[in-house]
Design a protein around this motif. Structure first.
Motif, PDB file in Angstrom:
ATOM      1  N   GLU A 350       0.811  -1.220   0.000  1.00  0.00           N
ATOM      2  CA  GLU A 350       0.000   0.000   0.000  1.00  0.00           C
ATOM      3  C   GLU A 350       0.848   1.276   0.000  1.00  0.00           C
ATOM      4  OE1 GLU A 350      -3.524   0.494   0.603  1.00  0.00           O
ATOM      5  OE2 GLU A 350      -3.807  -1.593  -0.023  1.00  0.00           O
ATOM      6  N   ASP A 351       1.890   1.237   0.801  1.00  0.00           N
ATOM      7  CA  ASP A 351       2.683   2.460   0.978  1.00  0.00           C
ATOM      8  C   ASP A 351       3.679   2.706  -0.152  1.00  0.00           C
ATOM      9  OD1 ASP A 351       4.469   0.472   1.370  1.00  0.00           O
ATOM     10  OD2 ASP A 351       5.180   1.134   3.350  1.00  0.00           O
ATOM     11  N   GLY A 352       3.613   1.864  -1.194  1.00  0.00           N
ATOM     12  CA  GLY A 352       4.503   2.092  -2.321  1.00  0.00           C
ATOM     13  C   GLY A 352       5.825   1.358  -2.210  1.00  0.00           C
ATOM     14  N   SER A 353       6.148   0.814  -1.067  1.00  0.00           N
ATOM     15  CA  SER A 353       7.357   0.004  -0.965  1.00  0.00           C
ATOM     16  C   SER A 353       7.094  -1.330  -1.656  1.00  0.00           C
ATOM     17  CB  SER A 353       7.736  -0.219   0.501  1.00  0.00           C
ATOM     18  OG  SER A 353       6.756  -1.013   1.127  1.00  0.00           O
ATOM     19  N   PHE A 354       8.154  -2.071  -1.925  1.00  0.00           N
ATOM     20  CA  PHE A 354       7.925  -3.310  -2.661  1.00  0.00           C
ATOM     21  C   PHE A 354       8.876  -4.429  -2.252  1.00  0.00           C
ATOM     22  CE2 PHE A 354      10.791  -0.647  -5.193  1.00  0.00           C
ATOM     23  CZ  PHE A 354      11.857  -1.524  -5.413  1.00  0.00           C
ATOM     24  N   VAL A 355       8.491  -5.646  -2.610  1.00  0.00           N
ATOM     25  CA  VAL A 355       9.376  -6.794  -2.430  1.00  0.00           C
ATOM     26  C   VAL A 355       9.531  -7.477  -3.785  1.00  0.00           C
ATOM     27  CG1 VAL A 355       8.843  -7.226  -0.004  1.00  0.00           C
ATOM     28  CG2 VAL A 355       7.441  -8.283  -1.804  1.00  0.00           C
ATOM     29  N   VAL A 356      10.645  -8.196  -3.931  1.00  0.00           N
ATOM     30  CA  VAL A 356      10.918  -8.902  -5.174  1.00  0.00           C
ATOM     31  C   VAL A 356      10.946 -10.394  -4.865  1.00  0.00           C
ATOM     32  CG1 VAL A 356      12.590  -9.226  -7.038  1.00  0.00           C
ATOM     33  CG2 VAL A 356      12.278  -6.968  -6.007  1.00  0.00           C
ATOM     34  N   ALA A 357      10.100 -11.158  -5.554  1.00  0.00           N
ATOM     35  CA  ALA A 357      10.026 -12.581  -5.218  1.00  0.00           C
ATOM     36  C   ALA A 357       9.564 -13.391  -6.416  1.00  0.00           C
ATOM     37  CB  ALA A 357       9.070 -12.795  -4.048  1.00  0.00           C
ATOM     38  N   GLU A 358       9.920 -14.685  -6.400  1.00  0.00           N
ATOM     39  CA  GLU A 358       9.584 -15.568  -7.513  1.00  0.00           C
ATOM     40  C   GLU A 358       8.089 -15.763  -7.677  1.00  0.00           C
ATOM     41  OE1 GLU A 358      11.628 -19.382  -8.707  1.00  0.00           O
ATOM     42  OE2 GLU A 358      13.044 -18.634  -7.199  1.00  0.00           O
ATOM     43  N   THR A 359       7.393 -15.932  -6.536  1.00  0.00           N
ATOM     44  CA  THR A 359       5.954 -16.172  -6.610  1.00  0.00           C
ATOM     45  C   THR A 359       5.230 -15.215  -5.673  1.00  0.00           C
ATOM     46  OG1 THR A 359       6.012 -17.720  -4.772  1.00  0.00           O
ATOM     47  CG2 THR A 359       6.341 -18.639  -6.977  1.00  0.00           C
TER      48      THR A 359
END
Length: 807
Positions: A350-359
């Motif tokens: 929601e806050d615009g931060s992100f994670v990077v993940a395979e699934t």
RNA sequence: GGGCGAUUAGCUCAGUUGGUUCAGAGCACUUGGUUUACACCCAAGGGGUCGGGGGUUCGACUCCCUCAUCGCCCA
């Protein structure tokens, strides 16, 4: 055929922009708007399209007889390849090579996506240079005049810039001007970027729509107004013409500027404009948030590898092109605002931060960890809407075709591979990036050699293109000339890295060659073979020669292959089959009409034919297999494809050279026949006068047969009333029964004498030059001495002959 | 504007570290050919001052400089 485990993996890429554009168009024809579809619905259509069209090129390859391992056929969007792409993204992100940022990118308004620098094609176009004047703020009618090719962009201007060294504009320092029509007040700034010679020396600055202006804007802390929408219409920021197309506005604004008194003049102007490689849309430089891959550090090993020939380019000239690009490599914009492709594995909170993940599941775990909020659900995550550039999957090809992001036998066995075969037009798109990826992910080059094929163009040197319609249809060509004919025709004149100007005469030549092979086969197969007759001397001699000639050919072909000179290898086997085998050898062993052939000669001939077929097989897979199967008894399942490639043994060069003399003699006799109108059927006598008595009669029988001689006499003096010619230092006579035109003969001999004397003079001059004798290698000097001796002998003989005739 | 590459027979191109009077191949061209494998063929032939100029060298198509023309890549 050489006993190697040779693997050619076939495959295709998903061509995201091109395919998406095609699918969108097709949907439009069916009355469907892409925007009305969900992502999944659209992808279903895209897959349908891919299933229908993706196999065409593979089918063409098959029809051409490409020896691929078809079970391994790969596609960049299939499961294994996709997994590799996602893994590589995460890996590169984790290592800090991938970042997200607002940058000036190339915007394709038709496809509505960013494209990489490599996908922009610059073309020269005729356009106009508009001179516009901006009123200086606080004056009644003082103006500065700027020149621009894109008047509509003035609405995004945030400064006017002059060169600080430009005396003409000293007085403007610190002043402001008003943007015409919208009267925005903007500063006059100074920057050395401005070319004082160009236009008026005043430059308008539009940071949102020009890469150079953007950089100046950054340096001077300028505001930036993005006056264009993604579809190329004017945005609210433009204030006027909102929603109208950029090119319509260009016409309109010129009229309005003129009315407002801001238009000074219009000049014709030729400039380079960027077009989208895929949609041919005029590219808009645009500020946009995209994903980028840092290239500098990543590409260093790949640059070094090619420079020091760890990866070898054929031909070498592309090393420079490669270096130039690699040394100036910019970060690679890898995101595309499309649906057809690998969706970027980034999940936003929601806050615009992100994670990077395979699934998605893994993303959720990571998100919980990151936020410390164990109550997060899938609904709190939103995956990035964009996909990756197609080349961001193709660049992993040498790894992913072996599922190489997982440890397995294939990747360990086949990686690094040996040879990449490709066109030089994708040296940056593909080759360079594969090498980069190879070193980064595998720590080793992806392939040892890169063979750049010739590029097929039309007779006017234009690239093959669908819109020009100048591209021959491969399957039609194959139908007309045969797959082997097409292959041979194209390959014969296609040196590495060169252009290949297509013409129907090319496959025609190939077809003719295939026909020649077939006819030679018909001849051999049509012979009645008898084991009761003795082998003629002429056949024995021809076999002795051709065995050596073939050896020499094989060695030459090996040499060409080792140097990646594919066309030369083919040309070598082409001439050997046509000239040496068909025109000389077969003619030499051919029995008289309706006479049987002895078994021994037949056996040798079939063996030669067999070897030639195997040498030809890599170039002409179909006809060679067909004839090979018919040529001799074959076991069930036996195939020329897996037969042994002939190996060269040491060539007896003396035999080959001696036979070359025979050819010359036969040729001379034929010339005499033609000049004197002597029918081929009439047998002639030939006398030989050997200068130093070392005449070798090794091939006399062949010579008799091919020149249709009734006898060969060794003589120790000139023969009267005969026509003569020389081969090396031997003099040959064909008795003419008074048919000799003495005058003409003298003239001919004198011409020859003159030539030999000139020759001797040059050789003697060389040999009497001390510096030559002292500096040149011994072998070269020895050769010159031999030439001198031969020339002297010839001159003596010629002079004697002329004397003789004049008597 | 910057860089790279090219310029050899009518056409398309070879010419592999400078060394045969070396200038080559294929196609095209000319001439002759009903020799039953092949006219999609056979045989014989014509054709180029290796883009111009200069230099290095005993020797340059080959190395260097320069000019001209063309192409490609990048800005």
């Amino acid at each position: 055929m050489s006993g190697k485990n040779a693997l050619w993996v076939p495959g295709t890429d998903h061509a995201s922009i091109a395919t998406e554009a095609k699918v969108v168009n097709k949907l439009k024809e069916d009355g469907i708007n892409k925007d009305d579809l969900s992502r999944d619905e659209f992808l279903k259509h895209a897959w349908e399209w891919t299933d229908k069209h993706g196999g065409i090129i593979l089918n063409q390859l098959q029809k051409l007889g490409a020896s691929c391992d078809w079970d391994r056929t790969c596609f960049t969007m299939d499961e294994v390849r996709s997994r590799g792409v996602i893994k590589s993204f995460i890996d590169l992100y984790d290592q800090g090579y991938i970042y997200r940022g607002i940058r000036m990118i190339n915007w394709d308004t038709k496809a509505q996506t960013a494209v990489s620098d490599e996908e922009v094609i610059y073309k020269e176009v005729q356009s106009k240079l508009y001179y516009l004047r901006y009123k200086i703020e606080g004056t009644e009618d003082e103006y500065v005049t700027i020149a621009t090719t894109r008047p509509e962009t003035i609405l995004g201007d945030t400064a006017v810039c002059v060169n600080p060294n430009d005396e003409r504009f000293r007085h403007l320092k610190g002043k402001r001007v008003l943007v015409p029509l919208i009267n925005r007040s903007i500063p006059i700034i100074e920057d050395e970027y401005v070319d004082m010679e160009f236009g008026t020396g005043c430059l308008k600055i539009t940071p949102a729509h020009d890469i150079n202006d953007y950089e100046i804007g950054m340096r001077h802390n300028l505001k930036s107004y993005d006056i264009l929408n993604d579809d190329g219409t004017m945005s609210e920021a433009a204030q006027i013409y909102i929603g109208e197309d950029r090119f319509d506005v260009r016409k309109k604004i010129v009229v309005d500027l003129e009315k407002a008194g801001n238009l000074v003049k219009i000049e014709d102007y030729t400039n380079k404009v960027g077009f989208s490689e895929r949609t041919d849309d005029i590219i808009e430089p645009k500020l946009s948030t995209q994903w980028f891959l840092k290239m500098k550090g990543l590409s260093k090993p790949a640059l070094d590898a090619v420079m020091n020939d760890e990866v070898v380019f054929h031909p070498k000239k592309f090393k420079n092109v490669y270096r130039h690009w690699m040394e100036n490599v910019k970060d690679w914009c890898i995101s595309r605002q499309l649906w057809w492709g690998h969706r970027i594995p980034v999940y936003y909170l929601e806050d615009g931060s992100f994670v990077v993940a395979e699934t998605a599941e893994q993303a959720l775990e990571k998100a919980k960890e990151k936020t410390g909020n164990a109550n997060l659900t899938m609904n709190d995550l939103r995956q990035d809407e964009d996909v990756l550039d197609t080349w961001a999957s193709s660049w992993l090809w040498p790894i992913t075709v072996f599922d190489g992001f997982e440890d397995n036998e294939d990747i360990n066995y086949y990686y690094p591979t040996n040879d990449l075969v490709t066109g030089h037009d994708i040296i940056f798109f593909w080759v360079a990036r594969m090498i980069i990826a190879g070193y980064h992910f595998k720590g080793k080059y992806p392939f040892k050699n890169v063979y750049f094929t010739g590029m097929v163009r039309d007779k006017l040197r234009r690239k093959m293109s669908k819109s020009l319609g100048n591209s021959p249809e491969p399957l039609k060509l194959i139908k007309k000339y045969g797959a082997d004919g097409v292959r041979v025709g194209m390959l014969l004149c296609s040196p590495a890295g060169g252009d290949l100007l297509f013409d129907d005469s090319l496959p025609e030549q190939g077809r003719n060659f295939a026909n020649k092979i077939w006819n030679a086969f018909r001849l051999v197969k049509g012979w009645e073979v008898s084991s009761d007759i003795e082998q003629p001397e002429s056949a024995k001699q021809a076999i002795m020669w051709f065995e050596q000639k073939l050896n020499q050919t094989i060695a030459l072909i090996d040499d060409h292959f080792s140097k990646y000179r594919i066309s030369d290898a083919l040309m070598t086997v082409y001439t050997t089959f046509w000239q040496e085998f068909s025109s000389w050898y077969l003619e030499a062993v051919k029995p008289a009409y309706q006479q049987p052939l002895d078994a021994e000669t037949y056996k040798a001939t079939v063996e030669f034919f067999d070897k030639l077929l195997r040498l030809l097989h890599p170039f002409m897979p179909f006809i060679t297999e067909e004839i090979w199967q018919l040529l001799d008894e074959r076991k069930e399942g036996e195939s020329i494809m897996v037969s042994d490639m002939p190996v060269a043994s040491k060539t007896n060069n003396e035999v080959v050279e001696q036979f070359e003399m025979i050819k010359e003699v036969v040729g001379n006799v034929r010339t005499i026949r033609k000049e004197k109108n002597l029918p081929m059927k009439e047998q002639l006598s030939l006398s030989v006068l050997s200068a130093n008595g070392d005449y070798s009669s090794t091939f006399d029988a062949v010579m008799e047969k091919l020149a249709n001689l009734k006898e060969i006499n060794k003589v120790s003096g000139k023969v009267e009333g005969a026509l003569s010619f020389m081969v090396k230092t031997n003099e040959y006579f064909v008795p003419m029964d008074g048919l000799v035109d003495v005058e003409a003969e003298i003239k001919r001999l004198e011409d020859e004498l003159k030539y030999q004397q000139g020759f001797l003079k040059s050789v003697t001059a060389k040999l009497s030059n001390e510096r030559f004798v002292n500096n040149a290698p011994e072998a070269v000097v020895a050769k010159e001495r031999q030439k001198q001796a031969d020339a002297e002998a010839k001159i003596k003989t010629l002079q004697a002959s002329i004397e003789n005739l004049k008597k």
